[in-house]
Design an enzyme around this catalytic site. Structure first.
Site, PDB file in Angstrom:
ATOM      1  N   ASN A   1       0.791  -1.238   0.000  1.00 24.62           N
ATOM      2  CA  ASN A   1       0.000   0.000   0.000  1.00 24.62           C
ATOM      3  C   ASN A   1       0.825   1.291   0.000  1.00 24.62           C
ATOM      4  O   ASN A   1       0.366   2.304  -0.514  1.00 24.62           O
ATOM      5  CB  ASN A   1      -1.057  -0.013   1.113  1.00 24.62           C
ATOM      6  CG  ASN A   1      -0.476  -0.165   2.488  1.00 24.62           C
ATOM      7  OD1 ASN A   1       0.681  -0.528   2.633  1.00 24.62           O
ATOM      8  ND2 ASN A   1      -1.266   0.131   3.487  1.00 24.62           N
TER       9      ASN A   1
ATOM     10  N   GLU B   1       4.778  -4.196  12.044  1.00 24.30           N
ATOM     11  CA  GLU B   1       3.700  -3.220  11.804  1.00 24.30           C
ATOM     12  C   GLU B   1       2.616  -3.973  11.046  1.00 24.30           C
ATOM     13  O   GLU B   1       2.774  -4.234   9.841  1.00 24.30           O
ATOM     14  CB  GLU B   1       4.213  -2.043  10.950  1.00 24.30           C
ATOM     15  CG  GLU B   1       5.268  -1.186  11.611  1.00 24.30           C
ATOM     16  CD  GLU B   1       4.679  -0.145  12.561  1.00 24.30           C
ATOM     17  OE1 GLU B   1       3.447  -0.063  12.686  1.00 24.30           O
ATOM     18  OE2 GLU B   1       5.474   0.569  13.186  1.00 24.30           O
TER      19      GLU B   1
ATOM     20  N   CYS C   1      -3.487   0.563   6.835  1.00 22.71           N
ATOM     21  CA  CYS C   1      -3.601  -0.089   8.147  1.00 22.71           C
ATOM     22  C   CYS C   1      -4.319   0.820   9.128  1.00 22.71           C
ATOM     23  O   CYS C   1      -5.021   0.367  10.020  1.00 22.71           O
ATOM     24  CB  CYS C   1      -2.216  -0.418   8.677  1.00 22.71           C
ATOM     25  SG  CYS C   1      -1.146   1.026   8.724  1.00 22.71           S
TER      26      CYS C   1
HETATM   27  P1  NAP Z   1       0.993  -9.128   3.119  1.00 16.21           P
HETATM   28  O1  NAP Z   1       0.207  -9.966   2.213  1.00 16.21           O
HETATM   29  O2  NAP Z   1       1.157  -9.553   4.517  1.00 16.21           O
HETATM   30  O3  NAP Z   1       2.439  -8.948   2.429  1.00 16.21           O
HETATM   31  C1  NAP Z   1       3.436  -8.158   3.002  1.00 16.21           C
HETATM   32  C2  NAP Z   1       4.805  -8.637   2.547  1.00 16.21           C
HETATM   33  O4  NAP Z   1       5.055  -9.935   3.064  1.00 16.21           O
HETATM   34  C3  NAP Z   1       4.947  -8.748   1.037  1.00 16.21           C
HETATM   35  O5  NAP Z   1       6.247  -8.365   0.665  1.00 16.21           O
HETATM   36  C4  NAP Z   1       4.748 -10.238   0.803  1.00 16.21           C
HETATM   37  O6  NAP Z   1       5.342 -10.694  -0.404  1.00 16.21           O
HETATM   38  C5  NAP Z   1       5.449 -10.804   2.011  1.00 16.21           C
HETATM   39  N1  NAP Z   1       5.054 -12.166   2.377  1.00 16.21           N
HETATM   40  C6  NAP Z   1       3.929 -12.833   2.026  1.00 16.21           C
HETATM   41  N2  NAP Z   1       3.931 -14.076   2.587  1.00 16.21           N
HETATM   42  C7  NAP Z   1       5.084 -14.174   3.307  1.00 16.21           C
HETATM   43  C8  NAP Z   1       5.660 -15.188   4.140  1.00 16.21           C
HETATM   44  N3  NAP Z   1       5.049 -16.355   4.333  1.00 16.21           N
HETATM   45  N4  NAP Z   1       6.859 -14.941   4.739  1.00 16.21           N
HETATM   46  C9  NAP Z   1       7.477 -13.752   4.572  1.00 16.21           C
HETATM   47  N5  NAP Z   1       6.983 -12.754   3.787  1.00 16.21           N
HETATM   48  C10 NAP Z   1       5.798 -12.957   3.173  1.00 16.21           C
HETATM   49  O7  NAP Z   1       0.404  -7.631   3.171  1.00 16.21           O
HETATM   50  P2  NAP Z   1      -0.119  -6.699   1.990  1.00 16.21           P
HETATM   51  O8  NAP Z   1      -1.405  -7.242   1.465  1.00 16.21           O
HETATM   52  O9  NAP Z   1       0.977  -6.416   1.029  1.00 16.21           O
HETATM   53  O10 NAP Z   1      -0.401  -5.342   2.795  1.00 16.21           O
HETATM   54  C11 NAP Z   1      -1.583  -5.086   3.461  1.00 16.21           C
HETATM   55  C12 NAP Z   1      -1.454  -5.388   4.938  1.00 16.21           C
HETATM   56  O11 NAP Z   1      -0.382  -4.628   5.500  1.00 16.21           O
HETATM   57  C13 NAP Z   1      -2.693  -4.956   5.722  1.00 16.21           C
HETATM   58  O12 NAP Z   1      -3.006  -5.938   6.661  1.00 16.21           O
HETATM   59  C14 NAP Z   1      -2.265  -3.668   6.418  1.00 16.21           C
HETATM   60  O13 NAP Z   1      -2.967  -3.364   7.568  1.00 16.21           O
HETATM   61  C15 NAP Z   1      -0.819  -3.948   6.672  1.00 16.21           C
HETATM   62  N6  NAP Z   1      -0.092  -2.699   6.855  1.00 16.21           N
HETATM   63  C16 NAP Z   1       0.286  -2.327   8.128  1.00 16.21           C
HETATM   64  C17 NAP Z   1       0.917  -1.107   8.339  1.00 16.21           C
HETATM   65  C18 NAP Z   1       1.313  -0.660   9.722  1.00 16.21           C
HETATM   66  O14 NAP Z   1       2.076   0.292   9.826  1.00 16.21           O
HETATM   67  N7  NAP Z   1       0.825  -1.277  10.776  1.00 16.21           N
HETATM   68  C19 NAP Z   1       1.191  -0.269   7.254  1.00 16.21           C
HETATM   69  C20 NAP Z   1       0.812  -0.689   5.978  1.00 16.21           C
HETATM   70  C21 NAP Z   1       0.173  -1.900   5.791  1.00 16.21           C
HETATM   71  P3  NAP Z   1       4.429 -10.886  -1.734  1.00 16.21           P
HETATM   72  O15 NAP Z   1       3.870  -9.562  -2.067  1.00 16.21           O
HETATM   73  O16 NAP Z   1       5.421 -11.411  -2.709  1.00 16.21           O
HETATM   74  O17 NAP Z   1       3.376 -11.889  -1.365  1.00 16.21           O
END
Ligand code: NAP
Length: 496
Positions: free
Chosen positions: A171, A267, A301
Site C-alpha cells: 500500500n 507493523e 492499516c
Molecule cells: P501481506 O500480504 O502480509 O504482504 C506483506 C509482505 O510480506 C509482502 O512483501 C509479501 O510478499 C510478504 N510475504 C507474504 N507471505 C510471506 C511469508 N510467508 N513470509 C514472509 N513474507 C511474506 O500484506 P499486503 O497485502 O501487502 O499489505 C496489506 C497489509 O499490510 C494490511 O493488513 C495492512 O494493515 C498492513 N499494513 C500495516 C501497516 C502498519 O504500519 N501497521 C502499514 C501498511 C500496511 P508478496 O507480495 O510477494 O506476497
C-alpha cells in the site's frame, strides 16, 4: 526516463513494459532463474513491468553481501553516512517523477496521493541524513551500588545491529520501505529488502540513488519475488539481526514464528475505530472520519473503518457523513483531482464485497454506494448504517472504502467496543470535552489516539505502531534509529 542513470537497472522491455533487474551486492542482476513475474496496473490490467523471480540463491547472496558490508558501514564516520543519504535524497528529489509514475501504474494509487507518498519518502531520507550525525551514547559513573567501583566509568556506545531485513506491503511501496531503510543506514546497518510483488520497483530506484550517492556495495540489497518462498527463507536466515516487517497480521505472525532469536519490529493490520461523542463538533468529526476512511480507498492499516457514535448525535452524524462522502472524487488514477481509485486486485475487492454482504444479510443498510462495473476494480465509497457487533465488518480488517456506522448508548460503550478488537493500532476520538478526550485517550488500547483528527503517520515525527494483532515496536524519526541500534558497554577500571 533518464537513460544514463537508470540504464543498468533495466534489462530491456517487452511490449512497452520495462524488464527490471534486482540489486544484490552492489550489482544489478537478472536473477538465477531467468524468470520474471508480471506487475499489472490495477486500473486496466495492463502489464507495466517485468521483475525477476528471485531464487533462494539470490536471496542467500543478498544476505552474504549485507553481512560482508556490515563492518564497513559500522565504522564509516557518521558524517560520511549522512553525506551519502543526503546525496541520495537530492538525486531522488531530482528524479521523483519516475518513481511517482511507477507507484501510480503499479499500485493504482491516484497521482496526487503518489506525489504525497514520494515527497514524504524524500523528506524521511533527509531527516535520516541528519539523524546519522546525532546518535549518541551516555556514561554511567561507578560506585552507584557499592564503594568498590567508585573509580569505574562505563561508556554506553550505540552500535548498529548489523543486517536488517525489511519485508514490505503493497500500500505504500516507497514510504514504508523508506521508513526502514533510511534509519537503518543512518545508524550504520546494512539492509536487505523484499518488497511486495504487486509493486516492487520503487525500492529498486532507491537502490540506484543510494548507489550513485556512494553507498558501499552490499550495504543495500533488493531481492524481488514471492513472499511465501523468498520471504520465509530470508526471515529465518541466520545472518539477519533484525526483521522489520510491515504487512498483514497473518504473515507477521508467521514471520514471528520463523524468525528465531532476532529482534522483531512488526507493523501489522488494523481495525481503527472513530469514537464520536455527543459533545463532538460533528462537522469536524464527519470530515475527518471520512478522510480517515477513504484516503487511498481505505487500503491503509490506519484506515478508520468502524464508527462508534453516541445515539444522541447518530442521525446528525450520518447526515454529515453522507454529505462529506459525496464530495470524494472517484475516478482515473492519472487525474490530479481523483481521491479514490481501484483496489489493488480482485481478491481484495472480493473480500470487501463479502464483508458488506455479510453485514447486509445480518441487517445493515447500504445508505450510499454504486454498482461496480464488470471487470473493474474501481469501488465507490460505501456507507453502511445499522451495523452491529454481530457482523464481521465490525471486527475484520476491511481494506476498502467502507464506512461502517454503529450506534452506541454512551461513550463507555464506544470505548468497550473499540477495545474488544484483536487489533490495537490507531483510534480517533471526537469530542469538545477535554476531560472526556483525556479519559478516552487513557482507556483506549491502541498505539496512537488522535483527538479530533483522522489517524496519520505523517513523516514519523510522532512514533507510530500498534499492539496485539497490530504488531509490536514503534517506528519514527529517532525511534527507529534507537530500535535499530544496541547498547555496547565499555567499562573502564582504572587502578587509581
Ligand atoms: P501481506 O500480504 O502480509 O504482504 C506483506 C509482505 O510480506 C509482502 O512483501 C509479501 O510478499 C510478504 N510475504 C507474504 N507471505 C510471506 C511469508 N510467508 N513470509 C514472509 N513474507 C511474506 O500484506 P499486503 O497485502 O501487502 O499489505 C496489506 C497489509 O499490510 C494490511 O493488513 C495492512 O494493515 C498492513 N499494513 C500495516 C501497516 C502498519 O504500519 N501497521 C502499514 C501498511 C500496511 P508478496 O507480495 O510477494 O506476497
Amino acid at each position: 526516463m533518464s537513460k544514463s542513470l537508470f540504464a543498468d537497472m533495466i534489462l530491456g522491455e517487452k511490449n512497452g513494459a520495462p524488464i527490471y533487474r534486482m540489486f544484490v551486492g552492489g550489482e544489478w542482476i537478472d536473477g538465477d532463474s531467468g524468470e520474471h513475474f508480471e506487475v499489472v496496473n490495477p486500473e486496466d490490467g495492463k502489464v507495466v513491468a517485468l521483475v525477476p523471480s528471485g531464487s533462494i540463491e539470490n536471496a542467500s547472496k543478498a544476505m552474504d553481501a549485507a553481512y560482508l558490508a556490515r563492518k564497513e558501514m559500522e565504522f564509516m564516520s557518521p558524517v560520511k553516512r549522512s553525506e551519502i543519504l543526503a546525496k541520495a535524497a537530492a538525486l531522488f528529489a531530482e528524479h521523483q517523477e519516475e518513481v511517482v509514475q511507477r507507484i501510480v501504474v503499479e499500485t493504482g494509487k491516484p497521482v496526487t496521493d503518489a506525489h504525497g507518498e514520494v515527497s514524504a519518502a524524500i523528506k524521511r531520507l533527509q531527516y535520516a541524513a541528519e539523524e546519522a550525525k546525532s546518535i549518541k551514547g551516555e556514561t554511567i559513573p561507578g560506585g552507584t551500588i557499592s564503594d568498590k567501583g567508585v573509580n569505574q566509568t562505563a561508556l554506553l556506545v550505540r552500535k548498529p545491529l548489523g543486517v536488517i531485513l525489511g519485508i514490505t506491503p503493497f500500500n505504500y511501496p516507497c514510504f514504508i520501505p523508506m521508513s526502514k531503510i533510511a534509519p537503518a543506514l543512518a545508524a550504520g546497518n546494512t539492509v536487505v529488502i523484499k518488497p511486495a510483488s504487486s509493486n516492487p520497483t520503487a525500492v529498486l530506484y532507491l537502490g540506484k540513488f543510494l548507489e550513485e550517492a556512494g553507498l558501499p556495495a552490499g550495504a543495500y540489497n533488493v531481492v524481488t519475488g514471492g513472499g511465501k518462498e523468498l520471504g520465509s527463507y530470508l526471515a529465518s536466515h541466520p545472518k539477519v539481526n533484525m526483521i522489520s516487517f510491515t504487512g498483514s497480521s497473518k504473515v507477521g505472525n508467521e514471520i514471528a514464528h520463523q524468525a528465531g532469536k532476532v529482534k522483531l519490529h512488526l507493523e501489522l493490520g488494523g481495525k481503527c475505530p472513530s469514537l464520536v461523542s455527543q459533545n463532538a463538533d460533528l462537522d469536524v468529526a464527519a470530515k475527518e472520519s471520512v478522510k480517515g476512511a477513504l484516503k487511498f480507498s481505505g487500503q491503509r492499516c490506519d484506515a478508520l473503518s468502524r464508527f462508534l457514535v453516541e445515539e444522541k448525535v447518530y442521525d446528525k452524524f450520518v447526515k454529515n457523513i453522507l454529505s462529506e462522502v459525496k464530495k470524494w472524487k472517484v475516478g482515473e488514477i492519472q487525474d490530479k483531482e481523483t481521491e479514490c481509485g481501484p483496489l489493488i486486485n480482485e481478491a481484495a475487492l472480493m473480500k470487501v464485497l463479502d464483508l458488506i454482504d455479510d453485514a447486509v444479510t445480518k441487517g445493515a443498510k447500504v445508505l450510499y454506494g454504486k454498482e461496480i462495473k464488470e471487470g473493474s476494480l474501481l469501488m465507490h465509497p460505501v456507507v453502511l448504517v445499522d451495523v452491529t457487533t454481530k457482523m464481521r465488518i465490525a471486527w475484520e480488517e476491511t481494506f476498502g472504502p467502507v464506512l461502517s456506522i454503529i450506534k452506541v448508548k454512551d461513550f463507555d460503550e464506544a470505548i468497550a467496543i473499540a477495545n474488544a478488537s484483536e487489533y490495537g493500532l490507531d483510534s480517533s476520538v471526537f469530542t469538545q470535552d477535554v476531560d472526556e478526550a483525556m479519559y478516552a485517550a487513557n482507556h483506549l488500547e491502541s498505539g496512537t489516539v488522535q483527538i479530533n483528527a483522522a489517524p496519520a503517520h505523517g513523516l514519523g515525527n510522532f512514533p507510530f505502531g500498534g499492539d496485539e494483532e497490530s504488531g509490536m515496536g514503534r517506528e519514527g524519526i529517532g525511534y527507529s534509529v534507537q530500535d535499530m541500534t544496541k547498547v555496547h558497554s565499555i567499562v573502564f577500571n582504572p587502578k587509581k
